[in-house]
Design a protein around this motif. Structure first.
Motif, mmCIF file in Angstrom:
data_model
loop_
_atom_site.group_PDB
_atom_site.id
_atom_site.type_symbol
_atom_site.label_atom_id
_atom_site.label_comp_id
_atom_site.label_asym_id
_atom_site.label_seq_id
_atom_site.Cartn_x
_atom_site.Cartn_y
_atom_site.Cartn_z
ATOM 1 N N VAL A 52 4.690 -16.622 2.728
ATOM 2 C CA VAL A 52 5.984 -15.989 2.428
ATOM 3 C C VAL A 52 7.013 -17.051 2.042
ATOM 4 O O VAL A 52 7.814 -16.874 1.101
ATOM 5 N N SER A 53 7.003 -18.199 2.739
ATOM 6 C CA SER A 53 7.950 -19.285 2.433
ATOM 7 C C SER A 53 7.687 -19.868 1.047
ATOM 8 O O SER A 53 8.639 -20.128 0.278
ATOM 9 N N VAL A 54 6.409 -20.085 0.706
ATOM 10 C CA VAL A 54 6.059 -20.606 -0.625
ATOM 11 C C VAL A 54 6.515 -19.636 -1.703
ATOM 12 O O VAL A 54 7.091 -20.048 -2.732
ATOM 13 N N TRP A 55 6.277 -18.370 -1.488
ATOM 14 C CA TRP A 55 6.677 -17.351 -2.467
ATOM 15 C C TRP A 55 8.195 -17.316 -2.635
ATOM 16 O O TRP A 55 8.711 -17.297 -3.753
ATOM 17 N N SER A 56 8.942 -17.341 -1.499
ATOM 18 C CA SER A 56 10.406 -17.238 -1.558
ATOM 19 C C SER A 56 11.029 -18.462 -2.230
ATOM 20 O O SER A 56 11.860 -18.339 -3.148
ATOM 21 N N ILE A 57 10.606 -19.661 -1.772
ATOM 22 C CA ILE A 57 11.214 -20.889 -2.309
ATOM 23 C C ILE A 57 10.828 -21.100 -3.770
ATOM 24 O O ILE A 57 11.668 -21.490 -4.606
ATOM 25 N N SER A 58 9.554 -20.827 -4.107
ATOM 26 C CA SER A 58 9.115 -20.986 -5.499
ATOM 27 C C SER A 58 9.863 -20.039 -6.413
ATOM 28 O O SER A 58 10.197 -20.382 -7.561
ATOM 29 N N ASN A 105 9.025 -6.819 -7.037
ATOM 30 C CA ASN A 105 8.305 -7.962 -7.598
ATOM 31 C C ASN A 105 6.897 -7.644 -8.086
ATOM 32 O O ASN A 105 6.225 -8.528 -8.611
ATOM 33 N N LEU A 106 6.438 -6.410 -7.896
ATOM 34 C CA LEU A 106 5.082 -6.084 -8.339
ATOM 35 C C LEU A 106 5.046 -4.841 -9.211
ATOM 36 O O LEU A 106 4.540 -4.873 -10.339
ATOM 37 N N GLY A 146 13.589 -9.770 -4.021
ATOM 38 C CA GLY A 146 12.390 -9.632 -3.188
ATOM 39 C C GLY A 146 12.355 -10.545 -1.984
ATOM 40 O O GLY A 146 12.087 -10.086 -0.861
ATOM 41 N N PRO A 147 12.620 -11.863 -2.157
ATOM 42 C CA PRO A 147 12.560 -12.758 -0.986
ATOM 43 C C PRO A 147 13.517 -12.389 0.135
ATOM 44 O O PRO A 147 13.263 -12.684 1.299
ATOM 45 N N LEU A 148 14.613 -11.711 -0.205
ATOM 46 C CA LEU A 148 15.570 -11.340 0.836
ATOM 47 C C LEU A 148 14.996 -10.314 1.809
ATOM 48 O O LEU A 148 15.417 -10.234 2.968
#
Length: 712
Positions: free
Chosen positions: A43-49, A188-189, A203-205
């Protein structure tokens, strides 16, 4: 994307990552902890990226971070599916399951490199970034949805089998993950699949939902047992924040109000004063925040020093073992708020003593279970034992959450079984350490109590043995006295019975010496002399039988015998007597012939003779009826008469030796006759054949004797 939005995304992402690290380092060997860390990391990789892709310059940079966003999203459902298998109870955690779970995201990652999922970027100047999807993008969507549905189904099934606390944890994890998943999937999908990507940055929020509910489950319902770490982190965060505020406030006070011109030497002295103030106040402030957080998050906690001190007092307060076990267990459960507990003491591989509170039944460990726990020789925590381990099977069968060993001088003398806490908390590292210290204390007290108990037990056993031996000697002496008395009575009665026919014989023979006795009188004297001899012969035979019975020397010559024929022969011997008394004797035959009986016909014939002769003797009207029937594979014979009957108070004495000789004339008849041994002999003969004999009688109406014999 503005700065405020970036800060929110960054904080959420870092929170996810820190949460995952807390869980992972709490127990890095646990598959559930590893899976949760994988979810948080993905989840962190997805949000930050996703954010870095928005602020990147250049086509290649934007494309790389866009693909990294997808790379993180590939592993979110994979790790969550793995988490659903491992938490809170492991199911299907094997190599095949792991290949099935992680092979799809790995394959999707290779496809991502080849531009078959994301082929490019629509425009660098349109925000949010709109990726161009390759031909395998729908494959990613199908995998994402399928893995999520499988995770939901697995968790839903586990809700039916797990404990209440674990069920609540699953509720919060499911609610947080699937709310975030559904909302993020839409932005996002699903929407990008239809060409609408403007909401991709939102989405990341939505991971805030997952973080918030998971954090609540940790603090309120002790998810993953990392509450202690989280609470201490909160304590130090507030301490750090307070120090910054205090430092800033004092610098402002000294700079603006005291020194006016806050430069040079003034700034130096102000910083020194603030530093000294912080140095002297940091520990008190830390204690305040620690007490505050402990009061909120650890309101059911116990004081370690007080607990160990009080339990040590309990362990040394008594040397009576059952009292010590109960006191210790009861105090421990009240102080630590435990639902149930048991102390099991062992000796030579077997249970020596047990004490339990809260369990419906006492814990009776099998020898193989005791052997396994002794060989394992370590503290067993149910949630940390892998499935398939025999220790976990033992704990599950006895509904136990924790097992500790009681040791003295390296030897295991027992176990402490504990159920879950009343608060629903799991046993923390501190709990286990405290319990290990406490069990060492109580083990020493138990050993002392056992030594005292063995001494007391030896004294009691010795006293009991002395009492038993004394009682046996007293009983033997009583039996000897009784035997001596019985012998005297027997000799007296036998002498009396023998003297009677002998005296009669002497009288009759002296009459024969008289010259004036005519022939008719001589015949009568001869007849009566013969009867006296016959009675004397019967008496001697009965006395011999009684002697053999008492010495258990009588032998039976069993053979298959028809009882109907035996009864007929017995009746034939009494036809003359019944005719003289003008009474009848008849045999009520059964409707069908009974099977043969395995008996000694001569001895059973004696029983018939005794019962029929008694019936004839005390019957003056009517007669005697003999009947035969089968009951429960036994032949039941009844000899009934219409005679005088027997008083109730005499019935219980009928089968005693010489009872007839003592009381028959006064109880039953005015006649004398018989030896008083017939019923005693009959009873023993019947019982030697495996049957029983009893009597029913009504005074003035008659008597019925019953006895049973086994059929073949």
């Amino acid at each position: 994307m503005d700065l405020n939005f970036f800060i929110i995304v960054f904080i959420v992402s870092i929170t996810n990552l820190i949460l995952g690290l807390f869980v992972f380092f709490r127990n890095w060997k646990s598959p559930a902890n590893f899976a949760f860390f994988g979810v948080a990391l993905s989840v962190s990789v997805w949000s930050i990226s996703n954010y870095i892709g928005e602020i990147s310059l250049g086509y290649n940079g934007v494309l790389f971070w866009t693909k990294m966003t997808f790379f993180g999203s590939f592993f979110i459902p994979a790790f969550f599916l793995f988490f659903s298998l491992c938490f809170p109870v492991q199911r299907y955690n094997n190599l095949i399951s792991k290949i099935f779970i992680f092979l799809p995201p790995i394959l999707l990652s290779f496809l991502l490199i080849g531009n078959t999922i994301v082929s490019g970027i629509n425009s660098l100047y349109v925000h949010p970034i709109e990726p161009l999807f390759g031909p395998f993008y729908p494959l990613f969507g199908c995998y994402f949805i399928t893995a999520s549905v499988f995770s939901f189904i697995i968790f839903w099934r586990k809700l039916k089998i797990v404990k209440v606390r674990q069920r609540i944890q699953i509720y919060f994890v499911l609610a947080g993950f699937f709310l975030a998943l559904i909302l993020a999937s839409i932005t996002n999908l699903i929407l990008p699949a239809f060409g609408y990507s403007q909401l991709g940055n939102i989405g990341p929020l939505f991971t805030i939902i997952f973080v918030s509910l998971t954090a609540y489950a940790i603090v309120k319902h002790h998810l993953m047992d990392i509450r202690f770490i989280v609470v201490k982190s909160i304590t130090y965060f507030f301490l750090f924040f307070t120090i910054i505020l205090v430092y800033t406030f004092f610098i402002f006070i000294f700079g603006a109000l005291v020194f006016k011109n806050f430069t040079g030497i003034e700034a130096y002295w102000a910083s020194m004063i603030v530093a000294l103030a912080i140095a002297f106040t940091i520990q008190p402030i830390k204690r305040v925040f620690t007490r505050w957080t402990d009061r909120i998050f650890f309101k059911d906690n116990y004081n370690f020093e007080e607990l160990t001190s009080k339990l040590n007092e309990v362990a040394t307060s008594t040397i009576v073992l059952p009292e010590l076990l109960f006191k210790f267990l009861n105090f421990l459960m009240e102080e630590m708020r435990i639902t149930r507990g048991a102390l099991i003491l062992i000796e030579k591989g077997k249970i020596y003593e047990t004490e339990s509170i809260g369990y419906k039944q006492a814990i009776n460990l099998l020898p193989k279970e005791i052997k396994h726990l002794v060989n394992d020789n370590k503290t067993e925590v149910f949630d940390e034992i892998e499935e398939g381990d025999f220790s976990k099977d033992i704990m599950r069968s006895y509904n136990t959450s924790l097992i500790l060993h009681l040791k003295t001088e390296g030897e295991i003398i027992g176990f402490l079984f504990l159920g879950e806490k009343k608060s629903g908390d799991i046993y923390s590292f501190q709990d286990i350490r405290v319990l290990e210290i406490i069990t060492d204390q109580v083990a020493l007290g138990i050993q002392n109590a056992k030594a005292y108990g063995k001494t007391q037990k030896f004294n009691l056993v010795l006293k009991a043995e002395i009492d038993r031996a004394t009682k046996e000697l007293r009983d033997v002496n009583d039996r000897l006295v009784q035997a001596d008395k019985s012998k005297d009575e027997f000799i007296s009665l036998a002498s009396h019975e023998i003297r009677t026919p002998i005296a009669a014989l002497e009288g009759y023979l002296s009459m024969l010496n008289l010259q004036k006795v005519d022939i008719k009188a001589r015949d009568e004297i001869a007849k009566r002399s013969y009867e006296s001899v016959e009675r004397l012969s019967t008496l001697v035979k009965d006395l011999l039988d009684v002697s053999r019975i008492d010495q258990k020397r009588i032998k039976l010559n069993k053979q298959p015998t028809r009882l109907e024929r035996l009864i007929q022969r017995a009746m034939e011997g009494f036809e003359l007597q019944t005719r003289d008394k003008k009474i009848y004797i008849k045999f009520q035959k059964p409707e069908k012939m009974l099977p043969e009986a395995n008996i000694d016909p001569e001895r059973v014939g004696e029983v018939f003779n005794n019962l029929i002769s008694n019936a004839i003797k005390y019957t003056y009207k009517g007669g005697i009826t003999i009947s035969l029937e089968e009951k429960d594979n036994m032949a039941q014979i009844t000899v009934s008469d219409t005679g005088m009957g027997i008083p109730k108070n005499a019935i219980s004495h009928l089968f005693q030796k010489f009872y007839q000789a003592e009381t028959a004339s006064s109880v039953l008849s005015n006649e004398r006759g018989g030896t008083g041994l017939g019923l005693y002999i009959s009873k023993n003969i019947v019982e030697m054949h495996g049957g029983k004999i009893w009597v029913e009688s009504t005074e003035g109406k008659g008597t019925a004797f019953y006895f049973t014999l086994p059929l073949i």
